[in-house]
Design a protein around this motif. Structure first.
Motif, PDB file in Angstrom:
ATOM      1  N   ASP A 233       5.075 -21.579  26.134  1.00 27.92           N
ATOM      2  CA  ASP A 233       4.890 -20.282  25.468  1.00 27.92           C
ATOM      3  C   ASP A 233       5.811 -19.257  26.135  1.00 27.92           C
ATOM      4  OD1 ASP A 233       3.494 -20.573  27.846  1.00 27.92           O
ATOM      5  OD2 ASP A 233       1.952 -19.109  27.304  1.00 27.92           O
ATOM      6  N   PRO A 234       7.102 -19.279  25.807  1.00 31.18           N
ATOM      7  CA  PRO A 234       8.082 -18.448  26.508  1.00 31.18           C
ATOM      8  C   PRO A 234       7.740 -16.955  26.506  1.00 31.18           C
ATOM      9  CG  PRO A 234       9.178 -20.055  25.107  1.00 31.18           C
ATOM     10  CD  PRO A 234       7.727 -20.116  24.762  1.00 31.18           C
ATOM     11  N   LEU A 235       8.030 -16.327  27.660  1.00 31.30           N
ATOM     12  CA  LEU A 235       7.814 -14.896  27.831  1.00 31.30           C
ATOM     13  C   LEU A 235       9.045 -14.111  27.386  1.00 31.30           C
ATOM     14  CD1 LEU A 235       6.358 -15.056  31.450  1.00 31.30           C
ATOM     15  CD2 LEU A 235       5.036 -14.681  29.356  1.00 31.30           C
ATOM     16  N   ARG A 236       8.850 -12.841  27.092  1.00 31.97           N
ATOM     17  CA  ARG A 236       9.959 -11.937  26.831  1.00 31.97           C
ATOM     18  C   ARG A 236      10.543 -11.493  28.178  1.00 31.97           C
ATOM     19  NH1 ARG A 236       8.494  -7.357  25.306  1.00 31.97           N
ATOM     20  NH2 ARG A 236      10.357  -6.723  24.178  1.00 31.97           N
ATOM     21  N   ILE A 237      11.852 -11.413  28.267  1.00 30.54           N
ATOM     22  CA  ILE A 237      12.503 -11.037  29.518  1.00 30.54           C
ATOM     23  C   ILE A 237      12.076  -9.641  29.982  1.00 30.54           C
ATOM     24  CG2 ILE A 237      14.710 -10.655  30.690  1.00 30.54           C
ATOM     25  CD1 ILE A 237      14.005 -13.612  30.089  1.00 30.54           C
ATOM     26  N   PRO A 238      11.972  -8.638  29.095  1.00 32.36           N
ATOM     27  CA  PRO A 238      11.497  -7.322  29.559  1.00 32.36           C
ATOM     28  C   PRO A 238      10.103  -7.381  30.188  1.00 32.36           C
ATOM     29  CG  PRO A 238      12.536  -7.122  27.413  1.00 32.36           C
ATOM     30  CD  PRO A 238      12.411  -8.587  27.679  1.00 32.36           C
TER      31      PRO A 238
END
Length: 335
Positions: A233-238
Motif C-alpha cells: 500500500d504505497p505511501l505518498r512522498i509528501p
C-alpha cells in the motif's frame, strides 16, 4: 562430578545449500578444539538420502548419516537454498518434529529457514530471515514473525541470516562453553573483524546505491523504514516527508544526496526488488506478486521490471530455475 561430554551438532544439507554457511559453522568449532586440546565440539553432516549432496558451488559433500539415522544430537541446523523441498515430505518433517520432542535444539542457516518452517516447526516463533528472502518468506509464512536480526535464538530455535552470522553464532557457542578468552582467540585465528551481538540488525544495501542503510542519517533511515513497511500500500512522498519532520523540498534534497536517487525513484526500485525476491524464491503468480508490491495489475509491473532488471520476470524465473537444476557452468581445463 560428572564429566561434561562434547556439544554434538548436526548439519542437514539440502541440494544447492550455501557452502559458506557450512564452513563458517565447522571451522570455528575445529579451531576451538585445537586451541583447547580437547574435543569440546563434534559434528556430523546429514542428508535426507544417502550419497553426496552438491552445494551451490557444485561441490559434493558426503553425509555421515541420513536424517532418519540421526540420534544423539544436541543441536541440528538445516542448510538449504530458499527453494529447498523435502525429498520425503512425510517422513523427514516427522523426524524433525520427533527430534524437537526429545529436546534437540533446531535451527537454520540462510535459506534453511524455509524447510524448517515448512516442517511446521516455526509457527508463532520469531526467526532471522535474510533480507534477500524476506518478501518471499513473509508471503509463504505470514504466521512466522520474520526478523532482520543477524541471529535469533528463541526457545530451542537458533536461526541465522547468512554465513558471516553463522560464524558469529559459533563464536557465541564457544564463549558459552569455553569462555570469552577462547572465543576471542578463535576469532583472531580467522581475523574475524568483530563479534556482533545477537540483536545486531543485518547489513542491507541501499537500493540501487553504493552503501548500506546504516550509513544514512536518521530521517532518511526512517523514511526507508516507512517505505519498507508500505510495499503493498504505497505511501505518498509528501506524507513520508512530513512523517520524518522535513519539508518536501528539504526531504527530496537530502534523500537524493544520501542515496543518489529521488525518494520516488528509490521507492519504485524498492517495490520492484521485493517483487524480484518473490519471482526468484516463490511460485507465486505474477498477478499475486504485482498486488503484493502495490500494482493494480501485472502488466505495468512487468514493464517496469524489464526496464529495471533488463529481463522479464517470467524469463528470469525460468532461467534461474534452469541454473538451479543444472548447477554452475563447469570450467574446462586448459590444454
Amino acid at each position: 562430578m560428572t564429566e561434561r561430554g562434547p556439544l554434538r551438532l548436526g548439519f542437514l544439507m539440502f541440494p544447492g545449500f550455501p557452502m559458506a554457511c557450512l564452513t563458517s559453522a565447522i571451522e570455528p568449532l575445529r579451531a576451538a578444539n585445537e586451541i583447547t586440546g580437547q574435543c569440546e565440539f563434534v559434528w556430523r553432516l546429514l542428508s535426507e538420502t544417502a550419497g553426496p549432496v552438491r552445494c551451490s558451488a557444485a561441490i559434493g559433500f558426503d553425509p555421515d548419516e541420513t536424517l532418519q539415522e540421526a540420534e544423539g544430537l544436541d543441536q541440528l541446523y538445516l542448510i538449504a537454498p530458499p527453494t529447498a523441498e523435502f525429498a520425503d515430505p512425510r517422513r523427514s518433517p516427522a523426524r524433525l518434529r520427533w527430534l524437537d520432542r526429545i529436546g534437540v535444539t533446531l535451527g537454520a542457516f540462510s535459506g534453511g529457514i524455509f524447510p524448517l518452517a515448512r516442517a511446521g516447526l516455526m509457527e508463532g516463533r520469531p526467526c532471522s530471515v535474510h533480507w534477500c528472502y524476506e518478501a518471499a518468506f513473509k508471503a509463504e509464512f505470514p504466521n512466522v514473525p520474520a526478523s532482520d536480526s543477524t541471529i535469533l535464538r528463541d526457545r530451542r530455535r537458533n536461526t541465522v541470516s547468512g554465513a558471516g552470522a553463522v560464524f558469529d553464532l559459533m563464536l557465541k557457542l564457544i564463549e558459552e562453553r569455553l569462555g570469552r578468552e577462547v572465543m576471542t582467540e578463535v576469532a583472531c585465528w580467522f581475523q574475524h573483524p568483530f563479534v556482533r551481538d545477537e540483536a545486531a540488525a543485518q547489513k542491507v544495501p541501499v537500493a540501487r546505491g553504493q552503501g548500506t542503510a546504516d550509513d544514512l542519517s536518521p530521517p532518511i533511515r526512517e523514511a526507508i523504514r516507512l517505505f519498507e513497511t508500505h510495499i503493498e500500500d504505497p505511501l505518498r512522498i509528501p506524507d513520508v516527508a512530513q512523517a520524518v519532520g522535513l519539508s518536501g523540498r528539504h526531504f527530496e534534497r537530502i534523500f537524493k544526496r544520501e542515496t543518489g536517487q529521488s525518494p520516488l525513484r528509490y521507492y519504485h526500485h524498492l517495490r520492484l526488488m521485493k517483487a524480484r525476491q518473490r519471482v526468484l524464491y516463490s511460485n507465486d503468480s505474477l498477478r499475486e506478486i504485482a498486488a503484493s508490491v502495490g500494482y493494480m495489475t501485472s502488466s505495468p509491473m512487468i514493464r517496469h521490471y524489464v526496464q529495471l532488471f533488463g529481463v522479464s520476470p517470467r524469463d528470469e524465473r525460468r532461467l534461474t530455475q534452469s541454473m538451479r537444476r543444472s548447477g554452475p557452468p563447469r570450467v574446462e581445463a586448459a590444454e
